[in-house]
Design an enzyme around this catalytic site. Structure first.
Site, mmCIF file in Angstrom:
data_model
loop_
_atom_site.group_PDB
_atom_site.id
_atom_site.type_symbol
_atom_site.label_atom_id
_atom_site.label_comp_id
_atom_site.label_asym_id
_atom_site.label_seq_id
_atom_site.Cartn_x
_atom_site.Cartn_y
_atom_site.Cartn_z
ATOM 1 N N GLU A 133 138.356 92.489 59.347
ATOM 2 C CA GLU A 133 137.829 93.173 60.343
ATOM 3 C C GLU A 133 136.289 93.391 60.484
ATOM 4 O O GLU A 133 135.786 93.524 59.242
ATOM 5 C CB GLU A 133 138.348 94.621 60.394
ATOM 6 C CG GLU A 133 139.785 95.138 60.714
ATOM 7 C CD GLU A 133 139.855 96.372 60.575
ATOM 8 O OE1 GLU A 133 140.860 96.980 61.655
ATOM 9 O OE2 GLU A 133 139.758 97.279 59.674
ATOM 10 N N CYS A 134 135.593 92.796 61.303
ATOM 11 C CA CYS A 134 134.131 92.696 61.385
ATOM 12 C C CYS A 134 133.529 92.196 60.481
ATOM 13 O O CYS A 134 133.222 90.748 60.216
ATOM 14 C CB CYS A 134 133.847 94.207 61.852
ATOM 15 S SG CYS A 134 132.172 94.380 62.455
#
Length: 446
Positions: free
Chosen positions: A320-321
């Protein structure tokens, strides 16, 4: 059915930058220091403020957001907290009426009064007009008290108090003081773990509030909710290694709670410091600040190779990210220096001078709708076509989602309890059944 009472308030403001984060933390510390049991919550997606609020209150901090977490979960978390807490504080997001759903929407739905923090620098009688505007904009939302922040003198505080209309009281007038600040950077507050003197800072901020006469409690409210059902044991026997260190720290407590409730065993590891991975069936690289530690991440070649080996074996990996950034071939930091990363996704993650993604989004599949948000200062330059795209509720464009050989990677941050079956499928490496609508152009969801 859970029913309980507690003193409670939504700490909010006319807009961002008024000081509500440090005021919330200082209030929590003030009441904790006199022996009260304090629980704090954060409206909306945020990883950094909750870190500080947990230290201030001494208790876990969870997110409340009628869309992302759902109204029922908001009610349950508050009612559950009220069973033991003397005081419940909810830190709002942006201005009181900003966003959809706004902090005002949450406060109204939960039956909690709003307590605005108003930056009073350069303001006299207009302070009363601002307070009146906030109190009268929505008749369904009670605003009975306000806080004046950053006043210049005791006489200034008196003027502000005298400016208030009937029915609105001044809880306190906080003087300008270095103690009422916490360092920040491009994504928000500095992480709590990076501030060696945070406990002292919070005690000093609490003392400022005591001297400002802010020892009173907000109104008592009654909170009620149905307890949620037990999630199915979809991850029983699954060992998930979770990256947790200064580079990977953006994790919702509710996400960890759900994984454990579904039967997963969680093992934390550090891509910065460890030489290898723990024995695990799946990996999770959450968001954080990899750009601040890119040189150290690149230098830990043993860890990078261990993660590559995990991926080559076709084992599940959620990135994520910040995790997505590390999955690229290289990461270019704010100084322009390039650092070799995992190379699981072709291309380069590059820091930008301004925000590249912001807003509430969701990922829709045949296994459910995973709700969450995006917020990043970097961009991924890659020729790899995404498998799907998120759906935009508000903010910047929808985010690509990449899927290859067990890897699921995106700038999108998911709130796991919104789609337990989908989350379980990600960590089990099962088909995600992306809906065709997820491949639509961003303009379809503007």
């Amino acid at each position: 059915m859970i029913k309980a009472q507690a003193h409670a308030a939504m700490i909010t403001a006319p807009g961002s930058g008024q000081g509500k984060s440090i005021v919330t933390a200082a209030l929590a510390r003030l009441h904790r220091n006199v022996g009260r049991r304090v629980r704090v919550f954060k409206h909306g997606p945020d990883y950094l403020d909750p870190m500080v609020l947990e230290v201030a209150s001494g208790n876990p901090v969870y997110q409340l957001h009628p869309w992302m977490t759902g109204e029922d979960e908001c009610r349950w978390r508050l009612a559950e907290a009220a069973q033991d807490a003397d005081l419940i504080l909810v830190e709002g997001a942006m201005g009181l009426f900003d966003g959809d759903p706004s902090s005002a929407d949450l406060a109204r739905l939960m039956g909690i009064p709003a307590l605005p923090v108003i930056d009073a620098r350069g303001m006299a009688q207009t302070f009363g007009a601002v307070a009146l505007g906030l109190a009268s904009f929505d008749a369904r939302l009670p605003v009975r008290q306000v806080i004046a922040n950053r006043i210049g003198s005791s006489r200034h505080g008196d003027m502000l108090r005298e400016s208030l209309p009937d029915g609105i009281r001044l809880l306190g007038a906080i003087p300008r003081n270095e103690a009422m600040s916490i360092p920040d950077r491009h994504l928000g507050l500095v992480q709590a773990s990076e501030l060696s003197d945070l406990e002292q800072r919070l005690d000093e901020a609490a003392t400022v509030l005591v001297e400002a006469g802010m020892t009173g409690l907000p109104d008592i409210v009654e909170l009620a909710a149905e307890a949620p059902g037990t999630p199915p044991p979809l991850l029983r026997g699954c060992r998930i290694a979770v990256a947790r260190d200064a580079a990977f720290a953006f994790v919702y407590r509710a996400n960890l709670d759900l994984l454990r409730a579904m039967g997963a065993e969680l093992i934390e590891f550090s891509p910065l410091h460890d030489a290898g991975l723990p024995e695990a069936d799946a990996l999770w690289l959450p968001g954080g600040y990899p750009e601040l530690h890119a040189d150290k991440l690149a230098a830990n070649t043993a860890m990078l190779q261990a993660i590559r080996d995990h991926h080559v074996a076709g084992k599940p990996l959620l990135a994520e990210c910040g995790g997505l950034m590390v999955c690229a071939e290289q990461l270019v930091d704010k100084t322009g220096d390039a650092h070799a990363m995992l190379g699981l996704i072709p291309g380069t993650a590059e820091m930008a001078d301004r925000l590249q993604g912001l807003g509430m989004q969701s990922l829709t599949t045949g296994l459910g709708e995973l709700r969450g948000h995006t917020y990043h200062h970097s961009r991924l330059n890659s020729d790899l076509p995404p498998t799907a795209r998120t759906r935009k509720l508000a903010g910047t464009e929808a985010e690509p989602v990449y899927e290859r050989n067990g890897l699921v990677a995106s700038y999108f941050h998911g709130y796991f309890p919104s789609a337990p079956e989908l989350v379980a499928a990600i960590f089990r490496g099962q088909p995600l059944n992306f809906n065709t609508t997820n491949n639509a152009k961003e303009s379809d969801h503007a």
